[in-house]
Design a protein around this motif. Structure first.
Motif, PDB file in Angstrom:
ATOM      1  N   ARG A   1       0.934  -1.301   0.072  1.00 14.29           N
ATOM      2  CA  ARG A   1      -0.229  -0.130  -0.140  1.00 14.29           C
ATOM      3  C   ARG A   1       0.876   1.318   0.136  1.00 14.29           C
ATOM      4  N   ASN A   2       1.049   1.864  -1.069  1.00 10.79           N
ATOM      5  CA  ASN A   2       1.721   3.054  -1.509  1.00 10.79           C
ATOM      6  C   ASN A   2       2.841   3.428  -0.399  1.00 10.79           C
ATOM      7  N   PRO A   3       4.029   2.864  -0.440  1.00  7.96           N
ATOM      8  CA  PRO A   3       5.105   3.122   0.252  1.00  7.96           C
ATOM      9  C   PRO A   3       5.432   4.569  -0.082  1.00  7.96           C
ATOM     10  N   ARG A   4       6.020   5.334   1.001  1.00  8.39           N
ATOM     11  CA  ARG A   4       6.495   6.777   0.888  1.00  8.39           C
ATOM     12  C   ARG A   4       7.768   6.825   1.117  1.00  8.39           C
ATOM     13  N   SER A   5       8.514   5.847   1.381  1.00 11.40           N
ATOM     14  CA  SER A   5       9.915   6.097   1.376  1.00 11.40           C
ATOM     15  C   SER A   5      10.461   4.580   1.243  1.00 11.40           C
ATOM     16  N   CYS A   6      11.744   4.674   0.915  1.00  8.47           N
ATOM     17  CA  CYS A   6      12.213   3.200   0.304  1.00  8.47           C
ATOM     18  C   CYS A   6      13.852   3.551   0.704  1.00  8.47           C
ATOM     19  N   ILE A   7      14.501   2.187   0.825  1.00  7.03           N
ATOM     20  CA  ILE A   7      15.848   2.120   0.752  1.00  7.03           C
ATOM     21  C   ILE A   7      16.382   0.828   0.112  1.00  7.03           C
ATOM     22  N   GLU A   8      17.402   0.730  -0.699  1.00  8.52           N
ATOM     23  CA  GLU A   8      17.765  -0.204  -1.365  1.00  8.52           C
ATOM     24  C   GLU A   8      19.149  -0.590  -0.940  1.00  8.52           C
ATOM     25  N   PHE A   9      19.322  -1.934  -0.543  1.00 11.28           N
ATOM     26  CA  PHE A   9      20.702  -2.414  -0.026  1.00 11.28           C
ATOM     27  C   PHE A   9      21.383  -2.887  -1.420  1.00 11.28           C
ATOM     28  N   GLY A  10      22.396  -2.407  -1.727  1.00 10.49           N
ATOM     29  CA  GLY A  10      23.167  -2.754  -2.987  1.00 10.49           C
ATOM     30  C   GLY A  10      22.525  -2.164  -4.260  1.00 10.49           C
ATOM     31  N   ALA A  11      22.450  -1.078  -4.554  1.00 11.00           N
ATOM     32  CA  ALA A  11      21.751  -0.414  -5.560  1.00 11.00           C
ATOM     33  C   ALA A  11      22.297  -0.324  -7.030  1.00 11.00           C
ATOM     34  N   ASN A  12      23.515  -0.563  -6.766  1.00  9.66           N
ATOM     35  CA  ASN A  12      24.442  -0.187  -8.132  1.00  9.66           C
ATOM     36  C   ASN A  12      24.060   1.121  -8.581  1.00  9.66           C
ATOM     37  N   ILE A  13      23.790   1.330  -9.851  1.00  9.67           N
ATOM     38  CA  ILE A  13      23.426   3.101 -10.458  1.00  9.67           C
ATOM     39  C   ILE A  13      22.186   3.375 -10.222  1.00  9.67           C
ATOM     40  N   GLY A  14      21.182   2.513  -9.813  1.00 10.01           N
ATOM     41  CA  GLY A  14      19.732   2.778  -9.293  1.00 10.01           C
ATOM     42  C   GLY A  14      18.779   2.159 -10.257  1.00 10.01           C
ATOM     43  N   MET A  15      18.994   1.247 -11.055  1.00  7.78           N
ATOM     44  CA  MET A  15      17.889   0.764 -12.187  1.00  7.78           C
ATOM     45  C   MET A  15      16.670   0.427 -11.571  1.00  7.78           C
ATOM     46  N   ASN A  16      16.907  -0.007 -10.207  1.00 11.31           N
ATOM     47  CA  ASN A  16      15.819  -0.718  -9.529  1.00 11.31           C
ATOM     48  C   ASN A  16      14.979   0.754  -9.028  1.00 11.31           C
ATOM     49  N   LEU A  17      15.597   1.648  -8.435  1.00 15.01           N
ATOM     50  CA  LEU A  17      15.020   2.679  -7.894  1.00 15.01           C
ATOM     51  C   LEU A  17      14.383   3.714  -9.108  1.00 15.01           C
ATOM     52  N   LYS A  18      15.016   3.674 -10.266  1.00 16.57           N
ATOM     53  CA  LYS A  18      14.354   4.278 -11.327  1.00 16.57           C
ATOM     54  C   LYS A  18      12.972   4.029 -11.578  1.00 16.57           C
ATOM     55  N   ALA A  19      12.712   2.625 -11.435  1.00  9.94           N
ATOM     56  CA  ALA A  19      11.375   1.930 -11.850  1.00  9.94           C
ATOM     57  C   ALA A  19      10.526   2.151 -10.706  1.00  9.94           C
ATOM     58  N   LEU A  20      11.063   2.274  -9.535  1.00 10.19           N
ATOM     59  CA  LEU A  20      10.286   2.555  -8.212  1.00 10.19           C
ATOM     60  C   LEU A  20       9.702   3.912  -8.262  1.00 10.19           C
ATOM     61  N   LYS A  21      10.604   4.928  -8.767  1.00  8.82           N
ATOM     62  CA  LYS A  21      10.299   6.422  -8.735  1.00  8.82           C
ATOM     63  C   LYS A  21       9.085   6.627  -9.760  1.00  8.82           C
ATOM     64  N   LEU A  22       9.166   5.796 -10.985  1.00  8.31           N
ATOM     65  CA  LEU A  22       8.035   5.966 -11.887  1.00  8.31           C
ATOM     66  C   LEU A  22       6.852   5.311 -11.429  1.00  8.31           C
ATOM     67  N   LEU A  23       6.846   4.337 -10.372  1.00  6.30           N
ATOM     68  CA  LEU A  23       5.714   3.624 -10.035  1.00  6.30           C
ATOM     69  C   LEU A  23       5.103   4.462  -8.876  1.00  6.30           C
ATOM     70  N   TYR A  24       6.008   5.128  -7.973  1.00  6.30           N
ATOM     71  CA  TYR A  24       5.370   6.054  -6.923  1.00  6.30           C
ATOM     72  C   TYR A  24       6.052   7.271  -7.031  1.00  6.30           C
ATOM     73  N   PRO A  25       5.711   8.250  -7.783  1.00  2.64           N
ATOM     74  CA  PRO A  25       6.481   9.740  -7.963  1.00  2.64           C
ATOM     75  C   PRO A  25       6.151  10.419  -6.669  1.00  2.64           C
ATOM     76  N   GLY A  26       7.614  10.860  -6.370  1.00  4.74           N
ATOM     77  CA  GLY A  26       7.666  11.664  -4.898  1.00  4.74           C
ATOM     78  C   GLY A  26       8.299  10.621  -4.139  1.00  4.74           C
ATOM     79  N   ILE A  27       8.338   9.059  -4.104  1.00 10.16           N
ATOM     80  CA  ILE A  27       8.870   8.425  -3.202  1.00 10.16           C
ATOM     81  C   ILE A  27      10.359   8.981  -2.727  1.00 10.16           C
ATOM     82  N   ASP A  28      10.472   8.953  -1.153  1.00 14.07           N
ATOM     83  CA  ASP A  28      11.647   9.290  -0.670  1.00 14.07           C
ATOM     84  C   ASP A  28      12.649   8.035  -0.720  1.00 14.07           C
ATOM     85  N   ALA A  29      13.633   8.173  -1.856  1.00 14.23           N
ATOM     86  CA  ALA A  29      14.588   7.074  -1.886  1.00 14.23           C
ATOM     87  C   ALA A  29      15.804   7.199  -1.391  1.00 14.23           C
TER      88      ALA A  29
END
Length: 209
Positions: free
Chosen positions: A47-75
């Motif tokens: 349900r609509n996570p507003r913040s996230c952290i990735e362990f071992g993110a490399n250059i952020g390809m996963n976070l780029k996808a999450l930011k498209l799914l949840y615009p404004g997410i605090d990553a």
């Protein structure tokens, strides 16, 4: 941090040239599209996570996808390789990029969503309990573990290297060690998917109770 300052051979391996070479193999629009489809499926019960952290993110390809799914997410993200962390800072604020080993990370807060994808398989098995504890302590609500699965621990060669890839039931071990983590959903993403291939990843969505 110098490579000889790390506690395990695996950390030095990913902090060094091999980790830098990994960057070129794991980027691009096709991967971003596959990741977008992947996380839309994995997080369908979240349900609509507003913040996230990735362990071992490399250059952020996963976070780029999450930011498209949840615009404004605090990553935020942890990344051991300095070259990757530098590029990661183009996707999320530099102050939220922790260029260090997961084993050195000391969380100062919790996040709605904690993510680890294709990282636990590369860690020294001896440190997994410590990493499990860190993942859970960082999790405010949801934890996503997406790795190669095997019902019992096994090591397999990785690009000509030994002791660099391990498969096991990571999520099961986390839930046994931390009964507050409950399974919400799980699934498999296949490398031969004609539209959105992933690397034969079994994923688990857990929620903290």
């Amino acid at each position: 941090m110098q490579q000889d300052d790390f506690r395990t051979e695996q950390e030095s391996f990913w902090a060094g040239d091999f980790g830098t070479d990994y960057i070129a193999r794991n980027q691009g629009d096709q991967l971003l599209a596959a990741n977008l489809a992947f996380f839309a499926n994995v997080l369908r019960s979240a349900r609509n996570p507003r913040s996230c952290i990735e362990f071992g993110a490399n250059i952020g390809m996963n976070l780029k996808a999450l930011k498209l799914l949840y615009p404004g997410i605090d990553a935020s993200a942890i990344e051991i390789n300095a070259d990757a962390a530098e590029q990661l800072a183009e996707t999320i604020p530099i102050g939220q990029v922790f260029n260090q080993s997961i084993l050195d990370f000391k969380p100062s807060r919790t996040y709605d969503l904690t993510l680890i994808k294709g990282v636990l398989i590369h860690l020294n098995p001896d440190v997994l309990p410590e990493v499990y504890d860190r993942l859970v302590s960082t999790t405010g609500r949801y934890l996503v573990v997406a790795e190669y699965y095997n019902p019992s621990p096994v090591a397999i060669p990785y690009r000509g290297h030994s002791d660099r890839l391990f498969k096991r039931d990571f999520a099961g071990e986390i839930m046994e060690r931390h009964p507050s983590m409950k399974l919400v959903d799980y699934g498999f993403a296949y490398r031969r998917d004609p539209d959105f291939p992933q690397d034969d990843i079994t994923w688990f969505l857990m929620e903290k109770h």
